[in-house]
Scaffold this active site. Structure first.
Site, PDB file in Angstrom:
ATOM      1  N   LYS A  56      -0.148   3.793  -2.959  1.00  0.00           N
ATOM      2  CA  LYS A  56       0.287   2.530  -3.582  1.00  0.00           C
ATOM      3  C   LYS A  56      -0.874   1.550  -3.713  1.00  0.00           C
ATOM      4  O   LYS A  56      -0.904   0.728  -4.642  1.00  0.00           O
ATOM      5  CB  LYS A  56       1.430   1.919  -2.777  1.00  0.00           C
ATOM      6  CG  LYS A  56       2.748   2.677  -2.953  1.00  0.00           C
ATOM      7  CD  LYS A  56       3.825   2.194  -2.010  1.00  0.00           C
ATOM      8  CE  LYS A  56       5.102   3.019  -2.239  1.00  0.00           C
ATOM      9  NZ  LYS A  56       6.122   2.819  -1.200  1.00  0.00           N
TER      10      LYS A  56
ATOM     11  N   GLY B 256       2.017  10.335  -0.132  1.00  0.00           N
ATOM     12  CA  GLY B 256       2.993   9.281   0.142  1.00  0.00           C
ATOM     13  C   GLY B 256       2.488   7.904  -0.258  1.00  0.00           C
ATOM     14  O   GLY B 256       1.651   7.754  -1.159  1.00  0.00           O
ATOM     15  N   SER B 257       2.961   6.896   0.465  1.00  0.00           N
ATOM     16  CA  SER B 257       2.734   5.505   0.069  1.00  0.00           C
ATOM     17  C   SER B 257       1.303   5.015   0.217  1.00  0.00           C
ATOM     18  O   SER B 257       0.994   3.899  -0.204  1.00  0.00           O
ATOM     19  CB  SER B 257       3.667   4.588   0.863  1.00  0.00           C
ATOM     20  OG  SER B 257       5.013   4.861   0.523  1.00  0.00           O
ATOM     21  N   THR B 258       0.420   5.812   0.822  1.00  0.00           N
ATOM     22  CA  THR B 258      -0.986   5.386   0.888  1.00  0.00           C
ATOM     23  C   THR B 258      -1.579   5.252  -0.515  1.00  0.00           C
ATOM     24  O   THR B 258      -2.561   4.532  -0.708  1.00  0.00           O
ATOM     25  CB  THR B 258      -1.833   6.390   1.700  1.00  0.00           C
ATOM     26  OG1 THR B 258      -1.650   7.706   1.162  1.00  0.00           O
ATOM     27  CG2 THR B 258      -1.426   6.383   3.170  1.00  0.00           C
TER      28      THR B 258
END
Length: 687
Positions: free
Chosen positions: A422, A418-420
């Protein structure tokens, strides 16, 4: 006159014949005296030389006629070959000694056998020689091999169980996997000369009935006469109880320690557990000295560090009778204990992290970014390793083998991050100068596609305050559209290059069989189209990352662009040598900037990790929710809640980096589900 000359010729022939006979006899005498077996010493020396060379056929040729009646050449050779093989004989050295004057036909010799099984065996022996028509010969009996060996005897190699298994302790010496001392007394049936007599003596010493002891050993002998039959067991080393028993011949004292895991489910995935070796494992590892009934590590460090922890078995070489009953011990190699392990796990940090997810499915890792020490490694649901030793209920076995997979160590398995991720995309964009912190995109529409070639596929984002979004805001608000566009700007080749710099597709050198992270499913490892590249850039696509690897990647932001090598084992001096796994993954400037941006995720008013803010703590974090859907339209997909963070006292460098993943957080707060646990952990750690 004729008669006289006739007599002279006859006498001449007789004289010549006499000379020839004498010459022949003298020649024969010298030939005999110089032949290799013309004296007892010469024959024996030749026999010993053949023995050293392993030429058993030539040895047999030097046996007496009587000896050859007792044993055939085939049996003779087979016996010597078998003994050498059983003892794992590397060399035999034989030195003939001088015979006593009164018995010149009995030749003494010394023997030294170098055995890789029990070391060196040295002894004195002798052999009788007899004179036969063809020279001196060895009047062989089995005692020529070993003095105590008789007709019908055999050489046996007996295994002694391994010594104590090495123990596992935490960083401050707390026990994680230890041996609860127990001591047993009993007998090995084949080692007992007089079972009735020994049973009577042992029974009297232990206040037992002699017939009960006798029956128990007799019953054990029927199953396996070489296996230890336990009569009585004491807790501890049993020194007081065992002392009077040592006077009894043919009994055995054995270590019967139990493996104990004092921290139970808290550290189960670090330690693992031991169980009796399976038939399948035994087939593979029999050459390593394992036997049926041995215990072997099954998971965790117990499995991966098996050779280090396991004690080595000992061995005995004995003379036994035709029934296998031991008569004489020729040599012994005692068993050795296994070596201890001390791990870097900090039990306080371990407990803090575990308490927040013990009722869920998830995993988490905490690393000291300064040294690489793994301070915590947790996985849930967990299990109690002691139950594999002491026995497990049917309901517990059903749970352990069920769909929640408590045996799986989720801290080292890979999941969609997921967004980790980014933060990683931001680092790549900044390091390649494809973007700057001021690079801004307008994402007000809430959905985006590069152009119509994407068909009906759009990247969507969560709600945000609107307006232009720069890098800081994009990270704080976790804007998918922003990072999808950054990914396309970086390009697939560069993204892949940096993923490899961050350790993707590599196995982390940690003794826990860590699953490598991936950025693509395909065998050729490409981000085959722009949609996949865009999805990958904001943490979806085909990315799979373990909590351990994610935490390791985040150490880059705390180490001026170097990625630390995670370590879970302490050195013998109870320290850990700092090692860099990947040097200069990104520049120091990029690392410091991303660290600053991650702090903004906590400090900004609308930052996704603002609720984690704790006074006096310098904290940088990134949340992430990975959506696992059957299709884009699937509204009932499974969600993984991620959180990656680093912290230290205000004004100081980070001393901890943590990555956690909790499964099935849909309708439970998503990535924020773990927040109460982490906030409590921060307060306990720094206040």
């Amino acid at each position: 006159m004729k008669q006289k000359w006739k007599e002279i010729r006859i006498n001449k022939r007789i004289a010549i014949s006499s000379v020839l006979v004498v010459g022949f006899m003298v020649g024969a005498f010298f030939f005999f005296m110089n032949s290799p077996d013309s004296t007892p010493d010469q024959a024996m020396q030749q026999y010993l030389e053949h023995w050293e060379e392993g030429d058993y056929q030539a040895m047999y040729e030097l046996l007496s006629a009587e000896a050859k009646k007792r044993i055939s050449q085939k049996e003779f050779m087979k016996q010597h070959e078998s003994i050498a093989k059983k003892m794992k004989q590397k060399q035999i050295k034989l030195d003939m000694k001088t015979a006593q004057e009164k018995d010149r036909n009995t030749i003494p010799f010394s023997a030294k056998i170098v055995s890789s099984l029990v070391g060196n065996l040295s002894f004195q022996n002798k052999a009788e020689l007899v004179e036969e028509d063809n020279g001196w010969r060895v009047n062989w009996t089995p005692s020529v091999i070993f003095p105590e060996m008789k007709e019908g005897d055999q050489i046996r190699t007996l295994r002694i169980p391994p010594g104590q298994r090495g123990e596992i302790t935490a960083r401050n010496g707390e026990p994680l996997a230890v041996n609860k001392k127990r001591t047993a007394v009993g007998m090995v049936p084949n080692e007992v000369t007089d079972l009735k007599k020994t049973s009577k003596k042992l029974a009297k010493a232990l206040d037992l009935e002699p017939k009960d002891v006798y029956k128990k050993v007799k019953s054990g002998a029927k199953k396996n006469p070489d296996r230890f039959v336990e009569i009585k067991t004491w807790k501890g080393d049993g020194k007081k109880q065992i002392k009077p028993l040592k006077k009894i011949d043919d009994i055995s004292i054995r270590d019967r320690s139990l493996r104990v895991y004092p921290r139970k489910d808290l550290t189960a995935h670090v330690t693992g557990y031991i169980r009796p070796i399976t038939e399948k494992q035994l087939k593979k590892r029999k050459k390593e000295g394992y036997q049926k009934g041995d215990w072997i590590g099954q998971r965790g460090l117990e499995q991966t560090m098996e050779e280090h922890l396991r004690g080595a078995p000992g061995w005995k070489v004995v003379i036994a009778n035709k029934n296998g009953k031991q008569k004489k011990v020729l040599g012994t190699k005692p068993p050795t204990d296994g070596k201890d392990l001390q791990v870097t796990i900090d039990l306080e940090t371990q407990a803090q992290l575990y308490q927040g997810m013990k009722k869920d499915k998830g995993g988490g890792v905490a690393i000291d970014p300064r040294t690489g020490e793994v301070l915590a490694m947790v996985s849930a649901p967990s299990y109690d390793p002691n139950q594999f030793i002491q026995g497990m209920s049917q309901s517990e076995w059903k749970r352990i083998s069920g769909p929640t997979q408590p045996l799986a160590n989720r801290a080292k398995l890979t999941y969609a991050p997921g967004s980790t991720m980014k933060a990683i995309t931001a680092a790549i964009g900044l390091d390649t100068k494809k973007i700057t912190p001021k690079t801004t995109y307008n994402t007000d529409s809430g959905k985006w596609q590069k152009n119509s070639s994407w068909g009906g596929y759009y990247v969507t984002r969560v709600d945000n305050p609107g307006g232009g979004v720069d890098l800081g805001k994009a990270l704080a608000w976790s804007d998918n559209i922003y990072f999808a566009r950054v990914g396309l700007k970086i390009g697939a080749p560069t993204m892949i290059k940096y993923y490899k710099k961050f350790g993707f597709d590599e196995t982390i050198d940690l003794p826990l069989q860590v699953t490598p992270s991936q950025y693509a499913n395909s065998n050729n490892k490409t981000l085959k189209n722009e949609i996949l590249l865009a999805d990958t850039a904001y943490g979806q696509g085909q990315l799979l990352v373990s909590p351990l690897h994610l935490a390791t990647m985040y150490t880059t932001f705390a180490n001026q662009g170097d990625m630390i090598k995670p370590k879970i084992l302490m050195d013998s001096d109870k320290k850990v040598k700092r090692e860099i796994w990947k040097e200069k993954v990104i520049s120091p400037q990029t690392a410091n900037k991303v660290k600053e941006l991650l702090q903004g995720v906590v400090e900004r008013p609308k930052g996704s990790a603002r609720d984690l803010k704790v006074k006096g703590v310098e904290l940088g974090a990134k949340t992430g929710t990975a959506e696992l859907k059957q299709s884009k339209e699937d509204e009932n997909g499974r969600e993984l809640g991620w959180l990656a963070w680093m912290a230290g006292k205000e004004g100081e460098k980070p001393d901890i980096v943590v990555a956690t993943m909790v499964d099935e957080v849909q309708d439970r707060g998503g990535s924020h589900y773990i927040f109460p646990t982490i906030k409590k952990m921060l307060k306990q750690r720094y206040h």
